[in-house]
Motif scaffolding. Sequence first.
Motif, mmCIF file in Angstrom:
data_model
loop_
_atom_site.group_PDB
_atom_site.id
_atom_site.type_symbol
_atom_site.label_atom_id
_atom_site.label_comp_id
_atom_site.label_asym_id
_atom_site.label_seq_id
_atom_site.Cartn_x
_atom_site.Cartn_y
_atom_site.Cartn_z
ATOM 1 N N ARG A 75 -5.720 5.442 -3.573
ATOM 2 C CA ARG A 75 -6.971 4.769 -3.222
ATOM 3 C C ARG A 75 -7.924 4.672 -4.420
ATOM 4 O O ARG A 75 -8.671 3.699 -4.551
ATOM 5 N N SER A 76 -7.866 5.670 -5.294
ATOM 6 C CA SER A 76 -8.817 5.699 -6.423
ATOM 7 C C SER A 76 -8.290 4.975 -7.653
ATOM 8 O O SER A 76 -9.034 4.778 -8.630
ATOM 9 N N ALA A 77 -6.998 4.575 -7.642
ATOM 10 C CA ALA A 77 -6.423 3.911 -8.803
ATOM 11 C C ALA A 77 -7.042 2.539 -8.975
ATOM 12 O O ALA A 77 -7.298 1.829 -7.996
ATOM 13 N N PRO A 78 -7.282 2.112 -10.228
ATOM 14 C CA PRO A 78 -7.819 0.758 -10.454
ATOM 15 C C PRO A 78 -6.872 -0.300 -9.904
ATOM 16 O O PRO A 78 -5.653 -0.110 -9.883
ATOM 17 N N SER A 79 -7.404 -1.370 -9.431
ATOM 18 C CA SER A 79 -6.615 -2.448 -8.847
ATOM 19 C C SER A 79 -5.621 -2.978 -9.865
ATOM 20 O O SER A 79 -5.947 -3.192 -11.049
ATOM 21 N N ARG B 215 -2.056 9.835 -1.531
ATOM 22 C CA ARG B 215 -2.881 8.791 -0.918
ATOM 23 C C ARG B 215 -4.255 8.737 -1.582
ATOM 24 O O ARG B 215 -4.801 7.648 -1.809
ATOM 25 N N ARG B 216 -4.807 9.904 -1.886
ATOM 26 C CA ARG B 216 -6.122 9.903 -2.543
ATOM 27 C C ARG B 216 -6.046 9.241 -3.909
ATOM 28 O O ARG B 216 -6.929 8.445 -4.274
ATOM 29 N N ARG B 217 -5.027 9.544 -4.681
ATOM 30 C CA ARG B 217 -4.899 8.937 -6.009
ATOM 31 C C ARG B 217 -4.640 7.449 -5.900
ATOM 32 O O ARG B 217 -5.138 6.663 -6.723
ATOM 33 N N SER C 98 -2.453 14.108 -1.278
ATOM 34 C CA SER C 98 -2.989 13.932 -2.630
ATOM 35 C C SER C 98 -2.555 12.596 -3.220
ATOM 36 O O SER C 98 -3.330 11.948 -3.954
ATOM 37 N N ASP D 165 0.826 -1.214 0.000
ATOM 38 C CA ASP D 165 0.000 0.000 0.000
ATOM 39 C C ASP D 165 0.855 1.256 0.000
ATOM 40 O O ASP D 165 0.543 2.247 -0.682
ATOM 41 N N GLU E 13 2.164 1.955 -3.398
ATOM 42 C CA GLU E 13 1.177 2.594 -4.270
ATOM 43 C C GLU E 13 1.110 4.095 -4.019
ATOM 44 O O GLU E 13 0.944 4.897 -4.944
#
Length: 389
Positions: free
Chosen positions: A383-387, A379-381, A377, A77, A80
């Motif tokens: 979390r929203s990134a496709p798996s 962390r937000r990206r 910012s 994590d 990422e």
Amino acid sequence: MAGPLTGVRVLELGSFIAGPFAGQLLADYGAEVIKVEPPGRGDAMRRWGHTLDGESLWWPTIARGKRSVALDLRDPDAREVLRALTAEVDVVLENFRPGLLASWGLDHATLSKEHPGLVMVHVSGFGQTGPRATDAGFGSIGEAMGGIRHTTGDPDRPPARAGVSLGDSLAALFAVIGTLAALHERSVSGLGQEVDVAIYEAVAALMESTLADHVLAGVTRGRSGATLPGVAPSNVYPTSDGSGVILAANADPVFGRLATVLGRPELASDPRFADHQARGRHAAELDALIGDWTSRHPAPALLEVLAGAGVPAGQIYTAAEMLEDEHYRAREMVLHLTNAAGHLVPSAGIVPKFSRSRPDVPVPGPALGAHDDLLASARRRARSAPSGT
């Protein structure tokens, strides 16, 4: 005032000296350097060398001007988050063992798909390619393989080392040069690239004509103590106050001026000393003549006379002399940074000096994770990134 690299953002990964010193220099020139450290203990440099009240006296300097964020890159994590953070920077500076970033999916080939302008600067012992690329390599090994250890010290003793981490520092300097070159090229092409610095190569690049000397002249340079064979006068000479003065008058016009100062102007036309080659052959005789003169005078008086005559000379400084020297002060070569414990820590000044885009005095190395808000910012990206991306 803003430094010349204001607007450039650098993500610093890794620890110890070579990578972090390159990051220090980039921050000195105005770049925003975001240092990623493992949570808990941070960079090992926080504890290296002499400490006072639990903080390294080296840390305020090698981390000066940087921001610190804490990420455990062993955690997928966190990786990422780092991946998302690389989209916000111009340069990634790293000194992990080659292959580690690729195993984490954080290599340049992967990151540049989303950020084609990314410059990635690698600093390692042996470089990113070749049969020894993945071997562990510290600065001392680079100094040995690069050739400088073989030429350092007295001829009747084993190879010596400089009193500082020379290999690491040279690699850092080449990393900065490579970073600036890649950023300039990007301004033309719009594309980033990788910069590959090997510590042993950074050392080897300074070894002058040693390879040609060996192959074409049959001469393998070795250890020669305080002198360079064939170059005279250029040595440490005794003084009456017990300190040493280095004097370099190996060029013909300079030697003529020195001969006049010695009260022996005829030496400049003496066949033993009349040109560079002759002085090199008779270096021992010449050193004895000069040493006899210098030993009768204190260092300050010698330096004043030699400076007035245009003969390059200098006293051998310790830290005490550096702190007291008026030229150091005039050139702002000693900065005083207040560390986290409230101590005023002397730090070497910024090199080189800039006439217009002059950087501010840097702030000392930050507390671990002091700038974790910079991760918001990313962390937000993440979390929203496709798996799987």
